[in-house]
Enzyme design. Sequence first.
Site, mmCIF file in Angstrom:
data_model
loop_
_atom_site.group_PDB
_atom_site.id
_atom_site.type_symbol
_atom_site.label_atom_id
_atom_site.label_comp_id
_atom_site.label_asym_id
_atom_site.label_seq_id
_atom_site.Cartn_x
_atom_site.Cartn_y
_atom_site.Cartn_z
ATOM 1 C CE LYS A 51 16.548 -1.088 7.472
ATOM 2 N NZ LYS A 51 15.647 -0.987 8.636
ATOM 3 N N GLY A 52 14.757 -0.572 0.905
ATOM 4 C CA GLY A 52 13.607 -0.753 0.018
ATOM 5 C C GLY A 52 13.894 -1.439 -1.301
ATOM 6 C CG ASP A 108 12.789 2.151 -2.627
ATOM 7 O OD1 ASP A 108 13.387 3.194 -3.005
ATOM 8 O OD2 ASP A 108 12.500 1.970 -1.428
ATOM 9 C CG ASP A 111 8.642 11.414 -3.087
ATOM 10 O OD1 ASP A 111 7.684 11.645 -3.836
ATOM 11 O OD2 ASP A 111 8.660 11.745 -1.894
ATOM 12 C CE LYS A 139 5.440 8.521 -4.117
ATOM 13 N NZ LYS A 139 5.361 9.049 -2.754
ATOM 14 C CG PHE A 160 3.645 7.253 1.753
ATOM 15 C CD1 PHE A 160 4.761 8.079 1.755
ATOM 16 C CD2 PHE A 160 3.743 5.996 2.330
ATOM 17 C CE1 PHE A 160 5.959 7.644 2.324
ATOM 18 C CE2 PHE A 160 4.933 5.555 2.901
ATOM 19 C CZ PHE A 160 6.041 6.398 2.900
ATOM 20 C CG ASP A 167 9.746 1.824 5.051
ATOM 21 O OD1 ASP A 167 10.251 2.344 4.033
ATOM 22 O OD2 ASP A 167 9.873 2.302 6.197
ATOM 23 N NE ARG A 173 11.797 -1.979 4.990
ATOM 24 C CZ ARG A 173 12.168 -0.783 4.547
ATOM 25 N NH1 ARG A 173 12.028 -0.488 3.273
ATOM 26 N NH2 ARG A 173 12.664 0.130 5.365
#
Length: 186
Positions: A51-52, A108, A111, A139, A160, A167, A173
């Site tokens: 969803k991000g 989004d 990582d 990142k 984080f 989220d 969000r």
Amino acid sequence: MPVYTRGLMTDARVGDILVQPDELAHRVRELAQEISRDYAGRDLLLIGVLKGAVFFLSDLMRHLEVDCEVDFMAVSSYGSSTDSSGIVRILKDLDAPIEGRHVLIVEDIVDSGLTLSYLFRMLTGRNPATLEVCALLTKPERREVDLPIRYVGFEIPNRFAIGYGLDHAERFRNLPYVAVLAGENP
Ligand code: IMP
Ligand code: MG
């Protein structure tokens, strides 16, 4: 223009702000200009990873000056809440085939890169004409796999992050900025 401060979300878990709303807006516009130049004369299919990425994608798409469509995928990565395993389950697949299309995956945050690397391989197998990635945040310190990320909004440190789509346990969000999740970081 309202000024968003941490006080708007009176929650102790919202830590230092990494990217302010005006920096997000400015960078998203720059990315859209770059993408519009690169895809001039071609039909573009944006694939948002739910969803991000929804927040970033909708802002980005509003500034695109090429013909474009959007589709969505939902994936869940097996692993702990903060570490992905690279094994990805598809919760929602695309509505339409991508064969022969110019596809841009919109994420989004990248990582470890494991989720995206899986998605990239899977979508490559569907024979798009081109396949590229646009990630709002990365990142670099956490990267475990080498990935061709064509468009990057911001590189952030190994913390984080929450807000602007990101989220923690489905919350935060809606923050208009990207902040550090307080108390969960080194
Ligand atoms: P990766 O497979 O390790 O690259 O993880 C990618 C996914 O994990 C992202 O699409 C996010 O959904 C989630 N994720 C990774 N880092 C963060 C973070 O700092 N905040 C929120 N979600 C994150
Ligand atoms: Mg994601």
